[in-house]
Design a protein around this motif. Structure first.
Motif, PDB file in Angstrom:
ATOM      1  N   SER A  89      31.451 -19.309  -6.227  1.00  0.00           N
ATOM      2  CA  SER A  89      30.136 -19.918  -6.499  1.00  0.00           C
ATOM      3  C   SER A  89      29.583 -20.656  -5.320  1.00  0.00           C
ATOM      4  O   SER A  89      28.510 -20.973  -5.350  1.00  0.00           O
ATOM      5  CB  SER A  89      30.405 -21.058  -7.511  1.00  0.00           C
ATOM      6  N   HIS A 148      27.704 -19.999  -2.118  1.00  0.00           N
ATOM      7  CA  HIS A 148      26.961 -19.012  -1.301  1.00  0.00           C
ATOM      8  C   HIS A 148      26.337 -19.420  -0.063  1.00  0.00           C
ATOM      9  O   HIS A 148      25.685 -20.423   0.068  1.00  0.00           O
ATOM     10  CB  HIS A 148      25.789 -18.442  -1.978  1.00  0.00           C
ATOM     11  N   SER A 177      24.816 -18.340   3.653  1.00  0.00           N
ATOM     12  CA  SER A 177      23.942 -17.345   4.382  1.00  0.00           C
ATOM     13  C   SER A 177      24.962 -17.165   5.385  1.00  0.00           C
ATOM     14  O   SER A 177      25.459 -17.932   6.149  1.00  0.00           O
ATOM     15  CB  SER A 177      22.693 -17.916   4.537  1.00  0.00           C
TER      16      SER A 177
END
Length: 177
Positions: A74, A76, A78
């Motif tokens: 869960s 995330h 970049s």
């Protein structure tokens, strides 16, 4: 079979006295009928079944920390697309990763790049990576944001590899991947 002292500490079979109780002075009297939950194979299942149905069982491991455990899937993050390296000041040599999207530079604790300098605003500037290009934007800072050898503060400029940024008294070298 494992051996336990009267307070529930696991001991070696050859030990007569519990070193944990002696070291800490721990002396607790438990009624003979009480049982201690152990979080081993079957104990963990029993503990999970005992929980209220609305409680998230994943929080068992974080219960001592007071927070909820977050699943790795869960989170995330970049990808890293570049970084900054502090060339002077108290953070000299420290590097800061830049990720896709907006990266806020400032002295505020929540900044993506937190710099320790009294002349840097809480939200001083931002570096945005979008469509393969980096742009540096001043966020209406008190002392301005400077690029390379310019004596004039910038409002918004495109960054190139090896550019030098100055925020307050801190100089940073920009590197892109």
């Amino acid at each position: 079979m494992a051996k336990f002292c009267k307070n529930g500490h696991q001991m070696e079979d050859g030990w007569d006295d519990c070193p944990y109780c002696q070291r800490t002075g721990y002396q607790r009297q438990r009624p003979a009928s009480s049982s201690k939950t152990r979080l081993d194979g079957t104990g963990l299942s029993a503990e999970i079944n005992r929980l209220d149905a609305t409680q998230d069982y994943r929080s068992l491991s974080a219960a001592g920390a007071g927070g909820k455990t977050v699943l790795l899937a869960s989170i995330h993050r970049s990808p890293v697309v570049g970084w900054l390296v502090a060339l002077n000041g108290v953070q000299k040599g420290e590097d800061f990763r830049l990720r896709e999207g907006q990266n806020v530079l400032g002295s505020a604790p929540g900044s993506d790049v937190q710099l320790q300098d009294a002349a840097i605003s809480a939200k001083h500037a931002s570096i945005r990576y979008k469509d393969g290009a980096f742009s540096l934007t001043d966020l209406d800072s008190t002392n301005g944001t400077f690029l390379n050898d310019s004596q004039e503060p910038i409002a918004r400029e495109t960054l190139k590899d090896n550019d030098l940024l100055r925020l307050g008294e801190v100089s940073l070298k920009f590197k892109c991947l």
